[in-house]
Motif scaffolding. Structure first.
Motif, PDB file in Angstrom:
ATOM      1  N   VAL A 185       0.860  -1.181   0.000  1.00 38.90           N
ATOM      2  CA  VAL A 185       0.000   0.000   0.000  1.00 38.90           C
ATOM      3  C   VAL A 185       0.896   1.231   0.000  1.00 38.90           C
ATOM      4  CG1 VAL A 185      -1.751   1.292   1.274  1.00 38.90           C
ATOM      5  CG2 VAL A 185      -1.871  -1.201   1.176  1.00 38.90           C
ATOM      6  N   THR A 186       0.877   1.963  -1.091  1.00 38.80           N
ATOM      7  CA  THR A 186       1.789   3.093  -1.262  1.00 38.80           C
ATOM      8  C   THR A 186       1.179   4.415  -0.828  1.00 38.80           C
ATOM      9  OG1 THR A 186       1.042   3.284  -3.562  1.00 38.80           O
ATOM     10  CG2 THR A 186       3.042   1.994  -3.154  1.00 38.80           C
ATOM     11  N   ALA A 187      -0.136   4.493  -0.726  1.00 38.21           N
ATOM     12  CA  ALA A 187      -0.790   5.737  -0.312  1.00 38.21           C
ATOM     13  C   ALA A 187      -2.104   5.405   0.378  1.00 38.21           C
ATOM     14  CB  ALA A 187      -1.041   6.644  -1.513  1.00 38.21           C
ATOM     15  N   ARG A 188      -2.445   6.226   1.360  1.00 44.35           N
ATOM     16  CA  ARG A 188      -3.728   6.105   2.056  1.00 44.35           C
ATOM     17  C   ARG A 188      -4.065   7.454   2.651  1.00 44.35           C
ATOM     18  NH1 ARG A 188      -2.147   2.685   7.570  1.00 44.35           N
ATOM     19  NH2 ARG A 188      -0.429   4.043   8.217  1.00 44.35           N
ATOM     20  N   GLY A 189      -5.342   7.681   2.921  1.00 45.00           N
ATOM     21  CA  GLY A 189      -5.730   8.971   3.452  1.00 45.00           C
ATOM     22  C   GLY A 189      -7.233   9.132   3.466  1.00 45.00           C
ATOM     23  N   ILE A 190      -7.682  10.405   3.457  1.00 47.29           N
ATOM     24  CA  ILE A 190      -9.102  10.732   3.540  1.00 47.29           C
ATOM     25  C   ILE A 190      -9.462  11.674   2.391  1.00 47.29           C
ATOM     26  CG2 ILE A 190     -10.911  11.856   4.905  1.00 47.29           C
ATOM     27  CD1 ILE A 190     -10.038   9.238   6.121  1.00 47.29           C
ATOM     28  N   ASP A 191     -10.541  11.347   1.680  1.00 47.61           N
ATOM     29  CA  ASP A 191     -11.123  12.247   0.690  1.00 47.61           C
ATOM     30  C   ASP A 191     -12.260  13.019   1.356  1.00 47.61           C
ATOM     31  OD1 ASP A 191      -9.471  11.353  -1.345  1.00 47.61           O
ATOM     32  OD2 ASP A 191     -10.924   9.866  -2.063  1.00 47.61           O
ATOM     33  N   VAL A 192     -12.373  14.321   1.052  1.00 45.00           N
ATOM     34  CA  VAL A 192     -13.417  15.174   1.619  1.00 45.00           C
ATOM     35  C   VAL A 192     -14.132  15.898   0.486  1.00 45.00           C
ATOM     36  CG1 VAL A 192     -13.918  17.127   3.128  1.00 45.00           C
ATOM     37  CG2 VAL A 192     -12.168  15.478   3.782  1.00 45.00           C
ATOM     38  N   SER A 193     -15.478  15.952   0.577  1.00 46.75           N
ATOM     39  CA  SER A 193     -16.266  16.591  -0.466  1.00 46.75           C
ATOM     40  C   SER A 193     -17.523  17.200   0.150  1.00 46.75           C
ATOM     41  CB  SER A 193     -16.660  15.575  -1.543  1.00 46.75           C
ATOM     42  OG  SER A 193     -17.485  16.171  -2.535  1.00 46.75           O
ATOM     43  N   THR A 194     -18.106  18.165  -0.543  1.00 51.06           N
ATOM     44  CA  THR A 194     -19.412  18.689  -0.145  1.00 51.06           C
ATOM     45  C   THR A 194     -20.534  17.934  -0.838  1.00 51.06           C
ATOM     46  OG1 THR A 194     -19.227  20.369  -1.874  1.00 51.06           O
ATOM     47  CG2 THR A 194     -18.536  20.995   0.358  1.00 51.06           C
ATOM     48  N   SER A 195     -20.174  16.915  -1.635  1.00 48.05           N
ATOM     49  CA  SER A 195     -21.161  16.086  -2.324  1.00 48.05           C
ATOM     50  C   SER A 195     -20.989  14.640  -1.904  1.00 48.05           C
ATOM     51  CB  SER A 195     -20.977  16.200  -3.844  1.00 48.05           C
ATOM     52  OG  SER A 195     -21.720  15.206  -4.527  1.00 48.05           O
ATOM     53  N   ASN A 196     -22.107  13.960  -1.600  1.00 51.55           N
ATOM     54  CA  ASN A 196     -21.983  12.561  -1.187  1.00 51.55           C
ATOM     55  C   ASN A 196     -21.632  11.636  -2.345  1.00 51.55           C
ATOM     56  OD1 ASN A 196     -24.389  12.489  -2.574  1.00 51.55           O
ATOM     57  ND2 ASN A 196     -25.646  11.840  -0.831  1.00 51.55           N
ATOM     58  N   ALA A 212      -2.339  10.499   4.335  1.00 56.27           N
ATOM     59  CA  ALA A 212      -1.694  10.167   5.599  1.00 56.27           C
ATOM     60  C   ALA A 212      -0.184  10.296   5.436  1.00 56.27           C
ATOM     61  CB  ALA A 212      -2.077   8.762   6.042  1.00 56.27           C
ATOM     62  N   ALA A 213       0.521  10.296   6.543  1.00 56.79           N
ATOM     63  CA  ALA A 213       1.965  10.506   6.500  1.00 56.79           C
ATOM     64  C   ALA A 213       2.702   9.371   5.804  1.00 56.79           C
ATOM     65  CB  ALA A 213       2.504  10.690   7.917  1.00 56.79           C
ATOM     66  N   SER A 214       2.123   8.157   5.806  1.00 58.45           N
ATOM     67  CA  SER A 214       2.799   7.007   5.199  1.00 58.45           C
ATOM     68  C   SER A 214       1.772   6.013   4.702  1.00 58.45           C
ATOM     69  CB  SER A 214       3.733   6.328   6.217  1.00 58.45           C
ATOM     70  OG  SER A 214       2.984   5.834   7.307  1.00 58.45           O
ATOM     71  N   GLY A 215       2.235   5.073   3.868  1.00 62.21           N
ATOM     72  CA  GLY A 215       1.374   4.005   3.387  1.00 62.21           C
ATOM     73  C   GLY A 215       1.357   2.846   4.360  1.00 62.21           C
ATOM     74  N   GLY A 216       1.083   1.639   3.837  1.00 60.15           N
ATOM     75  CA  GLY A 216       1.075   0.454   4.686  1.00 60.15           C
ATOM     76  C   GLY A 216      -0.316   0.111   5.184  1.00 60.15           C
ATOM     77  N   THR A 217      -0.386  -0.898   6.034  1.00 59.14           N
ATOM     78  CA  THR A 217      -1.651  -1.346   6.590  1.00 59.14           C
ATOM     79  C   THR A 217      -1.821  -0.802   8.008  1.00 59.14           C
ATOM     80  OG1 THR A 217      -0.608  -3.386   7.371  1.00 59.14           O
ATOM     81  CG2 THR A 217      -1.658  -3.448   5.204  1.00 59.14           C
ATOM     82  N   ALA A 223     -12.328   7.056   3.634  1.00 62.01           N
ATOM     83  CA  ALA A 223     -10.935   6.624   3.624  1.00 62.01           C
ATOM     84  C   ALA A 223     -10.597   6.008   2.271  1.00 62.01           C
ATOM     85  CB  ALA A 223     -10.687   5.613   4.736  1.00 62.01           C
ATOM     86  N   TYR A 224      -9.334   6.122   1.869  1.00 56.27           N
ATOM     87  CA  TYR A 224      -8.884   5.479   0.627  1.00 56.27           C
ATOM     88  C   TYR A 224      -7.526   4.822   0.866  1.00 56.27           C
ATOM     89  CZ  TYR A 224      -5.640   9.398  -0.156  1.00 56.27           C
ATOM     90  OH  TYR A 224      -4.631  10.316  -0.036  1.00 56.27           O
ATOM     91  N   ALA A 225      -7.211   3.817   0.038  1.00 55.74           N
ATOM     92  CA  ALA A 225      -5.911   3.146   0.080  1.00 55.74           C
ATOM     93  C   ALA A 225      -5.563   2.692  -1.336  1.00 55.74           C
ATOM     94  CB  ALA A 225      -5.933   1.952   1.031  1.00 55.74           C
ATOM     95  N   THR A 226      -4.289   2.834  -1.697  1.00 56.03           N
ATOM     96  CA  THR A 226      -3.844   2.558  -3.064  1.00 56.03           C
ATOM     97  C   THR A 226      -2.659   1.603  -3.058  1.00 56.03           C
ATOM     98  OG1 THR A 226      -4.527   4.774  -3.769  1.00 56.03           O
ATOM     99  CG2 THR A 226      -2.963   3.611  -5.189  1.00 56.03           C
ATOM    100  N   ASN A 227      -2.706   0.609  -3.955  1.00 56.78           N
ATOM    101  CA  ASN A 227      -1.531  -0.207  -4.253  1.00 56.78           C
ATOM    102  C   ASN A 227      -1.409  -0.330  -5.763  1.00 56.78           C
ATOM    103  OD1 ASN A 227      -3.356  -2.162  -5.086  1.00 56.78           O
ATOM    104  ND2 ASN A 227      -2.892  -3.620  -3.446  1.00 56.78           N
ATOM    105  N   SER A 228      -0.547  -1.216  -6.238  1.00 57.02           N
ATOM    106  CA  SER A 228      -0.298  -1.331  -7.680  1.00 57.02           C
ATOM    107  C   SER A 228      -1.517  -1.806  -8.451  1.00 57.02           C
ATOM    108  CB  SER A 228       0.875  -2.286  -7.930  1.00 57.02           C
ATOM    109  OG  SER A 228       0.592  -3.584  -7.412  1.00 57.02           O
ATOM    110  N   GLN A 229      -2.507  -2.365  -7.751  1.00 52.43           N
ATOM    111  CA  GLN A 229      -3.690  -2.882  -8.423  1.00 52.43           C
ATOM    112  C   GLN A 229      -4.846  -1.897  -8.452  1.00 52.43           C
ATOM    113  OE1 GLN A 229      -3.450  -5.972 -10.012  1.00 52.43           O
ATOM    114  NE2 GLN A 229      -1.344  -5.508  -9.416  1.00 52.43           N
TER     115      GLN A 229
END
Length: 276
Positions: free
Chosen positions: A181-192, A202-207, A227-233
């Motif tokens: 997992v190379t990236a993770r964090g939070i998406d924020v929007s005014t639309s659902n 977030a400061a780092s990837g991983g689980t 929340a979101y998380a990204t890897n090569s897939q």
């Protein structure tokens, strides 16, 4: 067995009518150059997930021989994928052919080659010699790697530390999908529907669990977050959460003449005593 290993352990079925089946301690003799035993597999390997990479095949043979050896062939349908000599000895025991990294052929097997009924076959073939080889059991192990998928992530609710222009939110990456997992964090929007959104990495990837500060928000506004998380897939998302930023109370300036008394003025939830 390793986690990504499927094995089948079976008695030997013979093409010879007088040796239709061999169970424990009832051995199939190979005493002629034309003696063969073929076993077809299918449902035994149904646990191999579709899309898996086949890394290697192990064949364990229980038997012995005096003057005549056995050659082991693997077939993908009607195509021979390679063979190995058993090199049995006079003392009955187990011989292992192949390994977790040896696929016998140098070709690419697919998972369906093993899970399709009767497609994957193993053939025992007697070799030249004046003696007899005996085989009791054959065990086949298929080593594979499960294909990587996008990570699994959940959204922590509710959001915390909510102010007029900021909040704190987080998530939990519970599985990496077999890739880092190379990236993770939070998406924020005014639309659902998150048709437009701002990502707070977030400061780092991983689980595992993570938390981020959401800044630069507008007061008295409803926000949606995930929340979101990204890897090569690819990128995966948790469920949507929501929160409202706080409102700064309006403050009115009063002017007048001091009458000598104290008066209370309430602003928001706070009451101040002033003289005017």
């Amino acid at each position: 067995f390793s986690p990504n290993t499927v094995s089948s352990y079976t008695g030997v079925t013979s093409n010879e009518s007088d040796n239709a089946y061999a169970s424990d301690n009832i051995r199939v003799p190979f005493d002629d150059r034309d003696d063969q035993v073929t076993y077809s597999f299918g449902s035994q390997f149904s646990g191999i997930p579709s899309g898996s990479t086949i890394n290697g095949i192990e064949v364990n043979i229980e038997g012995n021989m005096t003057g005549r050896d056995i050659r082991v062939y693997l077939y993908n349908g009607t195509t021979s994928m390679g063979y190995k000599n058993a090199n049995l000895t006079a003392n009955e025991g187990y011989i292992t052919l192949g390994s977790s990294t040896d696929d016998w052929s140098g070709s690419n097997w697919s998972a369906t080659d093993f899970t399709t009924n009767n497609n994957f076959k193993l053939q025992l073939d007697a070799q030249s010699g004046g003696g007899t080889a005996y085989v009791d059991h054959v065990q086949v192990r298929v080593h594979y790697t499960i294909p990587a998928t996008a990570p699994t992530v959940t959204t922590n609710t509710p959001a915390t530390s909510i102010t007029n222009t900021s909040a704190s939110a987080g998530g939990n990456v519970t599985a990496d999908g077999g890739a880092t997992v190379t990236a993770r964090g939070i998406d924020v929007s005014t639309s659902n529907s998150f048709s437009t959104f701002t990502s707070y990495p977030a400061a780092s990837g991983g689980t595992g669990s993570f938390s981020v500060n959401l800044t630069g928000l507008v007061q008295n506004t409803t926000y949606y977050y995930r929340a979101y998380a990204t890897n090569s897939q690819g990128t995966s998302y948790g469920s949507n959460g929501t929160f409202n930023t706080r409102t700064t109370p309006a403050i009115t300036n009063y002017t007048g003449t001091y009458d000598g008394n104290s008066h209370g003025i309430t602003v928001g939830n706070t009451t101040a005593v002033v003289d005017f």
